[in-house]
Every structure is written in C-alpha cells, then in structure tokens.
Design a protein around this motif. Sequence first.
Motif, short mmCIF file in Angstrom:
data_model
loop_
_atom_site.label_atom_id
_atom_site.label_comp_id
_atom_site.label_asym_id
_atom_site.label_seq_id
_atom_site.Cartn_x
_atom_site.Cartn_y
_atom_site.Cartn_z
N SER A 62 0.90 -1.13 0.01
CA SER A 62 -0.12 -0.10 -0.06
C SER A 62 0.81 1.53 0.05
CB SER A 62 -0.82 -0.19 1.24
OG SER A 62 -1.79 1.18 1.35
N ASP A 63 1.88 1.16 0.75
CA ASP A 63 2.94 2.31 0.57
C ASP A 63 3.76 2.67 -0.39
OD1 ASP A 63 3.73 4.52 2.39
OD2 ASP A 63 5.51 3.50 2.98
N VAL A 64 4.00 1.72 -1.10
CA VAL A 64 4.71 1.64 -2.44
C VAL A 64 3.70 1.93 -3.60
CG1 VAL A 64 5.53 0.18 -4.40
CG2 VAL A 64 6.37 -0.29 -1.72
N HIS A 65 2.58 1.63 -3.41
CA HIS A 65 1.51 1.98 -4.44
C HIS A 65 1.23 3.66 -3.96
CE1 HIS A 65 -2.74 2.69 -5.55
NE2 HIS A 65 -2.42 1.76 -6.39
N ASP A 66 1.28 4.07 -3.05
CA ASP A 66 0.92 5.53 -2.72
C ASP A 66 2.16 6.11 -3.16
OD1 ASP A 66 -1.29 5.03 -1.16
OD2 ASP A 66 -0.52 5.24 0.74
N PHE A 67 3.18 5.96 -3.36
CA PHE A 67 4.51 6.44 -3.89
C PHE A 67 4.31 6.54 -5.41
CE2 PHE A 67 8.44 6.25 -6.18
CZ PHE A 67 8.97 7.33 -5.79
N ILE A 68 3.78 5.20 -5.93
CA ILE A 68 3.72 4.98 -7.29
C ILE A 68 2.66 6.15 -7.90
CG2 ILE A 68 2.83 3.71 -9.26
CD1 ILE A 68 4.70 1.47 -7.80
N ASN A 69 1.31 6.17 -7.27
CA ASN A 69 0.35 7.25 -7.57
C ASN A 69 1.08 8.49 -7.62
OD1 ASN A 69 -1.66 5.25 -8.01
ND2 ASN A 69 -2.77 5.39 -6.25
N ARG A 70 1.68 8.80 -6.65
CA ARG A 70 2.48 10.16 -6.37
C ARG A 70 3.32 10.62 -7.54
NH1 ARG A 70 6.63 12.36 -4.57
NH2 ARG A 70 7.23 10.29 -3.09
N ALA A 71 4.12 9.65 -7.98
CA ALA A 71 5.39 10.11 -8.61
C ALA A 71 5.61 9.52 -9.81
CB ALA A 71 6.66 9.85 -7.75
N GLN A 72 5.13 8.19 -10.09
CA GLN A 72 5.51 7.62 -11.41
C GLN A 72 4.41 7.86 -12.40
OE1 GLN A 72 4.88 3.16 -11.67
NE2 GLN A 72 7.21 3.12 -11.82
N LEU A 73 5.44 8.23 -13.59
CA LEU A 73 4.91 8.46 -15.14
C LEU A 73 4.09 7.00 -15.43
CD1 LEU A 73 7.63 10.68 -16.50
CD2 LEU A 73 5.14 11.33 -15.50
N SER A 74 3.25 7.22 -16.45
CA SER A 74 2.79 5.98 -17.19
C SER A 74 3.95 5.53 -17.96
CB SER A 74 1.36 6.13 -17.81
OG SER A 74 1.94 7.23 -18.92
N PHE A 75 3.64 4.23 -18.71
CA PHE A 75 4.57 3.85 -19.82
C PHE A 75 4.83 4.78 -20.73
CE2 PHE A 75 2.85 -0.73 -18.80
CZ PHE A 75 4.06 -1.03 -18.06
N LEU A 76 3.98 5.29 -21.55
CA LEU A 76 4.22 6.26 -22.61
C LEU A 76 4.52 7.62 -22.16
CD1 LEU A 76 1.09 5.28 -24.80
CD2 LEU A 76 3.54 4.47 -25.30
N ASP A 77 4.07 7.94 -21.19
CA ASP A 77 4.30 9.25 -20.30
C ASP A 77 5.93 9.15 -20.02
OD1 ASP A 77 2.29 10.49 -20.71
OD2 ASP A 77 1.40 10.47 -18.90
N THR A 78 6.67 8.14 -19.89
CA THR A 78 7.90 8.04 -19.49
C THR A 78 8.73 8.47 -20.71
OG1 THR A 78 7.33 6.23 -17.73
CG2 THR A 78 9.85 6.40 -18.78
N LEU A 79 8.35 7.77 -21.66
CA LEU A 79 8.92 7.90 -22.81
C LEU A 79 8.86 9.25 -23.73
CD1 LEU A 79 8.68 4.60 -24.85
CD2 LEU A 79 10.50 5.27 -23.21
N LYS A 80 7.79 10.03 -23.46
CA LYS A 80 7.32 11.21 -23.94
C LYS A 80 8.30 12.22 -23.06
CE LYS A 80 3.54 14.52 -24.54
NZ LYS A 80 4.25 15.73 -24.02
#
Length: 299
Positions: A62-80
């Motif tokens: 749940s804690d990892v999920h919270d970090f990902i929701n806050r900070a991680q870009l999606s697959f395609l947004d990462t490359l963009k």
Amino acid sequence: MAQEKSNSPNTDSLAESLDVSKQILEALQDMNALNKKLLWEAQVTRRTLDTIRTTLARPVLSDVHDFINRAQLSFLDTLKAIKDGQLSFSRFGDGEMRLMLREDYKLTFQKNSPQLASDLKKILTEPAENLLVGFPHLYRDNHWSGVWSDIWDQMKPLLRDIRVVGNSHVSRPVFFQHTGQFGVEAWRDLWEQKKISIITGKDSRFELIQELFDNASQSRFMYSAPKNAYEELEAVRESALQDDSDLTLISLGPAGSVLAYWLAKAGKQAIDIGHISDSYQNVFKGGSWPETKSAVIPR
C-alpha cells in the motif's frame, strides 16, 4: 492307472512373476496415492503461506502504491518525458535495489561491491537534472511482495526528495503487451534519424533489431566486459564521452544504470534500454522470456 499332472518349472516361474508384478503394481499404486496426498497438502500449505505473505505485505505494498500514484509516470508518459526533455534514463529493478541495499546480494553476471552499491545510491540521492530515474512497475505477485517486504523500509527514505520517476519496465515485455505498436513507435521516436551508439557486453545477446532501430541514421557498438561490467565502467565512460553520437543506448544490467547517470552528469544523453530487443521479440515474435536466455552468446 491315471497319471497325476504336475506343474512344469516354466509354469511355476510364470506364476511367481505374475505374483511379484502384482505386488509391485499395488506398491506403485499406494505410492501414487501417497504422492497425490502429499502434493495436495503441499498445495494447501503453499496457498496458506501465500495468503499469510500477502496479508503481511499489504501495508508495505500500500505504501509503495501510494508512492507510485504520486510520482510515477505511465509507460508512454515515461518515453514522452525522455523525448521532450532530452533526458537520460537510469532504470532501477529488483536487482539494482538489492545490490544497493544488500551486501550479500549478487547477480550471475554482476557481482556486488561497496562502490557499486554507493554509485547506485548516488543516482537517487545526488540526482542529475537531466536524468529521469526509472522505478519498477507495481506487481503484487509473490516475487515482488517479497522484494518490497525486504527492502522498502530502506528504499523509501532514498526516494523522499524525488518528485517524478519513470517506469523502469518500459523496456520489458509488459510494456509492449500494454502499448503494442504505439509503444514501438514511442521508442523509435527517441532515435529517429539520430546517430546512436550502443554500449553492451562483448558477445552479449543484444540485437539491434530492425523493427526498433532501422530509423536511426547511423549506429555503432561499443563493448564492455560481458560479465561484471561495472569493474571496467570508468574506461567505458571515457570512451563514451569521446564518442560523437547524438544518443547513447546502454544494455549493461546494473552497470548500465550507473553509466547512464555518469553520462547525464557529463551532459550526454544516455538511455538504459536493458532487454528491449528480447522483450519486443517475446511479445511480437513469440521469443523466449529475456531472463531464460544466456547473458552472453556461447562461443
């Protein structure tokens, strides 16, 4: 006077063999029944342990999920983000994180060392402005539940000052499974009509497949050691800095994450592409899963 019939030796032997065979068959049937019972009990035990493991890991996930929701870009947004910002890219997976946080952890193709662990940690704690750090896609299977349960308490503080991360799995099969040809084109856009250099291990299995790379204007290879590439990474860095390519692509395992960071610090764009060709082949051509293939081509 009638003669008494007597069993011949052959008849006696046949009867004995049949009796022994029957006993063996019964024993095998008993063993088979026991094995089925043991297998069933093992499956029940495994399901129970998986349930316990999942329950215990839930707060961490749940804690990892919270970090990902806050900070991680999606697959395609990462490359963009990489394309729009002309960014370098260093990917962290379970191997990089464990090498960084577990002294006794090593990979078959990369041994650990205090210096490697320190350099991996610097990517997170001394960030380069023109570098996007890749963070793993969130899986909740047994493997990743175990990884996060083991390291998250040490990993989380290292991410405290990081506001945005990319998705490390953009070069993994899951990326192509989710994005299909859109994902292929997103990658190709990064090196459209550019001169590229590919840094990988000598005799490594990396292939510059046409489906991904035939739109680059030029390409050349630079080689490191096929195993324990980190040991000679400084020499590889010096060669890369003298290279005049527009873009450096790196497939060197954890050493590649460090090299992309070093080159970014020096103002050169470098992208850690990992198993991108194997991942494409796996999804679109039915090729083997990347980790099932040898790290180097047997000679």
